[in-house]
Each structure stands twice: as C-alpha cells, then as structure tokens.
Scaffold this active site. Structure first.
Site, short mmCIF file in Angstrom:
data_model
loop_
_atom_site.label_atom_id
_atom_site.label_comp_id
_atom_site.label_asym_id
_atom_site.label_seq_id
_atom_site.Cartn_x
_atom_site.Cartn_y
_atom_site.Cartn_z
N ASP A 41 0.70 -1.23 -0.16
CA ASP A 41 -0.01 -0.13 -0.12
C ASP A 41 1.03 1.07 -0.20
O ASP A 41 0.20 2.46 -0.38
CB ASP A 41 -0.84 -0.05 1.04
CG ASP A 41 -0.37 -0.56 2.64
OD1 ASP A 41 0.83 -0.77 2.51
OD2 ASP A 41 -0.91 0.71 3.70
N HIS A 126 0.53 0.20 10.31
CA HIS A 126 1.74 -0.95 9.76
C HIS A 126 2.79 -0.98 9.71
O HIS A 126 2.85 0.10 8.92
CB HIS A 126 -0.08 -1.71 8.99
CG HIS A 126 -0.04 -1.14 8.07
ND1 HIS A 126 -1.10 -0.08 7.97
CD2 HIS A 126 0.52 -1.05 6.74
CE1 HIS A 126 -0.29 0.22 6.24
NE2 HIS A 126 -0.06 -0.23 6.02
#
Length: 577
Positions: A41, A126
């Site tokens: 991402d 994350h």
C-alpha cells in the site's frame, strides 16, 4: 514549507513532472526496461507510473526472489530496479540486496514508505515496529547500499535521484531510495530529463595514472613468465573491453577465477582455465604458480573463490588492478582506477619485450571421465554439459554442487556465466535465472538461459518458476536430484538428518505454477544414455519455452573442487584460535 510557497515553486517550473514519473523515466534512460518487486500500500500509486515511463512491471512472488531476480537482471543488462514496500517488503528483500552489495551488482532499490507527515508525527502505522522510528529500516539498509536517499523535500529530490543513480552505476553496488507516499505526485522540473545523467567513469589524475602505468610496464617488460588472472570485478566494473584488448595484443596466458568465469573468451588461444589454488586442475595450478608476474584484474579473494585461501602466488610477484585503486607488489596507489590504467597499458606495451609462453590446453574432458556405469557422475556430467552449450548462452549455477562443477566446463565464445560464490545464498540462482532471461529479452536477443541447481537449493526459491511462466521466458532448468544439501554434507554431516530434504514431485511444479502443456516440457533423466539422447535432441536444443529436467546423481557424489574446498572449510570452521 507552506502550501503557498509550494504553489509558487511549482509555477516556476518550465515543464513540471511528478516525482514518480521523473524517477522511473530516469530508470529507463539508464537502460532498465523491467522493474522487479511486489505491490504494497505504500508504493501502489508510484507503481502506476511504471508503464507510463515505458517500463514493464515484472511482479515476482515474494520480495526475496524479486531481489535475486534483480541481481540476475543487472548482471546481464548492466543495472536493475527493485520496488518494495516499507518494512515487511524491504526486509524480505534485504538478503538478496546484501548479496548484490557483496558481489558488486548495481540494483536501484526503491521503497515506498509512509508520508512525511506520518513520519513527522510518529504515527503508529502498520509495517512499523511501533516505536515511531521511520528511519530504522533505512538504517538497516545503509551498510548494504552505497547511497541512501530519503526523498522528503521536493526542491532536492531531482538532485538526489540523479546523484543516487550515478553512484549506483559508477560504484556498481545497490542504492536505497525512500519514496514517501506524499512525495510521489509532487512536481519537479521535467526539463532536466532532456539531459541524461552523466554515467561516465571518473577520470584518474593524469600524472598519477601515467606513473602507475610506467611502473607496471617496467615490471611487465622485465618479466620472463607473466600471466593475466581475471576475476569478478573486471566484469562488474566494466573493464572487459580493456582486458580483452590486453589479451589480444600481448597474447599472454590468461586465466580466470571461479567468480570470473566467462569474463574471457574460453576459445581464445591463450586461455588456460580456472585458477583456484588447490581446487585448480594440476596443470593450471602449476602454470599460474610458476609465473614471475601476475596481472590480477578485479580480484575478490574469498574462501570459495580461492578454494579455501589456497592460492600459491606471492604479492611480491603480483600487480592488482581494482575499481578504486591499484597495487603494484607492495605499493598501493589509492584513487587510481583500473580502467584508465589498463587502457594505457594496452596502448603503450611493447610486445617485442614480452616472452612467448603457452597456456595449458582447455578441453571438456568427457571421454577421460567416462566409466562403464550408466550412473550420471559429477566428474562426467560437467564436461559433457560443456559440449551441450552454444555460443552466447547464459549459464546460471547455484551455490554448492553447480558452482564447483562448472569449473570443469569449457564455455563456447560469448557465454555469460552467473554465480554467487562470495555471498552464497542458496536459492539465489532460481530468481537470478528469471532476471537474466528477462534481461536477454529486454536486450532484444534470443539467447538460451540455462539453470543448474540442486534440489535443496531449488526448494528455497522454486516459486520464481511462476514468474518465468508468467513472462513466457525461454529457460532450461537442470535440477540436480541428489537428495539434499550436498555441499553441506561434504563440510559436515554426510548422513545427518539436517542435510536431508523432502522428496518433491519436481516435474509437476511448472504445471502447478500455471504452465500450459504447450509451454513446458519436463524430463526425468537417470542414466548417461538418457541424458545423451536429451542433450542431442534437436527440439531440446532449441530451448523454446520452459524445459525442466530432473537429473539424478548419487547422493554422496560431488565435484572434485567441492570436495577439496569443503575439507578446507571444515578445518577452518573447527579452528578455535
């Protein structure tokens, strides 16, 4: 910097382009055509720019294999690119990048990372360690990168990119580029792209260079029995043209190290074989060690490259040429690069002062190693494999059996041999084969790519067969089935359970990874006659699509050089002081 000042800066640009467009266009300009890596991402928006820059996205199955593949691509094409995501992705790739650093292979490693705002605020995101430190992974990569660029300020990014890519090429080692998500679409001056990055080699200071050349020629003209020894860094630092010209003009005996194999045309009249100390053929060792002058070009004297540091050459009789310095006997000349020195030696050497000496003949000793058994032995296979090869093939050998066995193979002209003798990460060759085969395609050639890999090593990286299938690459794989980690058995634990592996249905793997029956052919070969029939088959020699050969060899058999080196390695490991 305020939004207003950013807008003013952008308005002043004559030809604004996005950061990602600039970066990937620069990759294309320096010769890269395919980009290895995996999506994540933090790099997804940047990846949208890959095809816009005329690049192909490879899409490997994991980051470690992608790094291996980028390594193989760079060894054939000259330089490569790898894109991973922050933390989990880049750390999976770090072993492969470390191997490239160790072996002087230029990889541009681009890491998509959290935005500069997230980093500044220390957000608990994350893929982080939860400490608020967003530089920790870049710091991990710093020792295995010759340059680290954090693209945080738009006004500096273009300079950072150009400088970093130049360093990657000139120093022939990986670089690390940290690309935050909020920088991907910031604007840069696109007019810079009209001027290519200067990738020319740095020039030596002429007076110092001339002095070194004069000293070298003094010793060379006085020598009675000189030889040339070519190693890996002659390849990595792009001096093969100078080396070939030197060999051709002087007609001196020339040898290669294991890591330098294929650096020299092995059909040349003065080529004498592979020198690795005690691991050499006796006639090669005798010839090299009798030399009163060794012109050593690009040496990397690691344990496996020298068969356990078993060289019997003296520094007193050696001149070392390196990418950053030269050493004449015991005198070092820092900052005098070998490329300019070698070119002037070629231009100025007086061949009338050189002796005419011979090299030992190099042939594939097939008949000498043929026995009455149908068992495929290591001693017989490697010379026989040499007769199978064609000009301009790419040959990839895995750490272990294949890396040592290939010493006994004479290459036709133009063959490129790839090995990872210094870093020695098992499984490297499978990914490297994919990268090498793709590089050949990107260069517009139709070269055969042949992989020789043991069953143990193959199990570590077999998923990269999926990428070979995905891109319909023409690859022939010889999987040496000998029931485990042979090189480890010879170092320690011949019958130890930890050197055993699970028996796989190897020939079913290509179809499991998506290969259609039209694009893959599989073979199980257990006898010499069966192998002889395969190696002389016309269709097999065309090497179209994926060819997968499960080649049976005895569990405890190993190449001669491997046995010698393993014994020395075991003794070294056992030392207590």
């Amino acid at each position: 910097m305020s939004e207003t000042s950013l807008d003013i800066r952008t308005q002043r640009l004559h030809k604004p382009v996005d950061v990602a467009e600039y970066l990937f266009t620069r990759l294309h300009q320096i010769g890269i055509r395919s980009v290895h890596g995996l999506p994540g991402d933090f790099n997804l928006v940047a990846l949208d720019y890959v095809p816009k820059a005329g690049l192909k996205w490879v899409g490997s199955v994991n980051e470690l294999n992608a790094a291996y593949a980028a390594d193989g691509y760079a060894r054939v094409k000259g330089i490569s690119a790898l894109v991973t995501t922050f933390g989990v992705g880049e750390l999976s790739a770090i072993n492969g990048v470390a191997g490239a650093f160790s072996e002087h292979v230029p990889i541009v490693h681009i890491v998509g990372c959290p935005s500069t705002i997230s980093q500044r605020n220390g957000m608990l995101l994350h893929h982080t360690l939860g400490t608020g430190d967003f530089n920790v992974y870049a710091d991990m990569n710093a020792p295995i990168s010759c340059e680290v660029a954090r693209l945080n300020k738009p006004s500096e990014i273009a300079d950072q990119i150009d400088h970093t890519l130049r360093e990657c090429w000139i120093r022939s080692r990986p670089v690390y580029i940290m690309l935050p998500t909020d920088m991907v679409q910031k604007k840069l001056e696109g007019q810079r792209l009209d001027t290519p990055i200067d990738l020319s080699e740095p020039k030596n200071e002429e007076e110092r260079e001339d002095y070194v050349v004069d000293v070298v020629l003094k010793y060379l003209h006085a020598a009675k029995n000189p030889i040339i020894l070519v190693d890996a860094c002659a390849v990595r630092h792009r001096v093969l043209e100078e080396v070939h010209d030197l060999v051709e003009k002087t007609q001196l005996p020339v040898f290669v190290t294991p890591m330098g194999k294929s650096a020299i045309n092995e059909t040349h009249a003065t080529y004498g074989g592979v020198y690795a100390g005690n691991g050499s053929q006796p006639e090669v060792a005798a010839r090299v060690e009798a030399a009163d002058l060794v012109l050593s070009i690009g040496s990397l004297k690691s344990d496996f490259n020298t068969a356990g540091f078993s060289y019997r050459t003296s520094q007193l009789n050696t001149i070392d040429f390196h990418s950053t310095h030269c050493v004449v006997r015991y005198s070092e000349y820092p900052g005098v690069h070998m490329k300019g020195v070698l070119r002037k030696i070629v231009d100025r050497v007086d061949v009338s002062k050189l002796p005419r000496t011979s090299s030992p003949p190099v042939v594939n000793k097939v008949s000498e190693n043929l026995d009455d058994s149908q068992t495929i032995t290591q001693a017989w296979f490697w010379p026989r494999f040499g007769e199978f090869l064609k000009e301009n093939d790419i040959v990839v050998t895995e750490t272990g059996t294949a890396n040592f066995g290939i010493w006994e193979t004479k290459f036709p002209a133009g063959v490129t041999g790839l090995n990872q003798t210094l870093w020695g990460s098992i499984g490297w060759s499978v990914g490297a084969t994919q990268g090498a085969a793709l590089a050949a395609v990107d260069m517009g050639t139709d070269r055969r790519t042949v992989l020789l890999v043991g069953d143990g090593s193959f199990q570590l990286a077999c998923q990269e067969v999926s990428t070979i299938v995905r891109h319909n690459l023409h690859v022939t794989i010889f999987l040496i089935y000998n029931e485990g980690f042979t090189i480890e058995r010879w170092i320690h634990g011949m019958d130890a359970e930890y050197n055993d592996i699970t028996r796989w249905k190897y020939t079913e793997i290509p179809s499991a990874f998506g290969a259609s029956p039209e694009n893959v052919k599989t073979y199980v070969v257990k006898t010499k006659d069966c192998l002889e029939k395969l190696l002389t088959n016309e269709e097999f020699n065309k090497a179209k699509g994926l060819q997968f050969v499960e080649l049976w060899m005895p569990k405890e058999d190993a190449p001669r050089a491997l046995k010698i080196t393993a014994e020395i390695s075991a003794k070294t490991n056992a030392k207590t002081e």
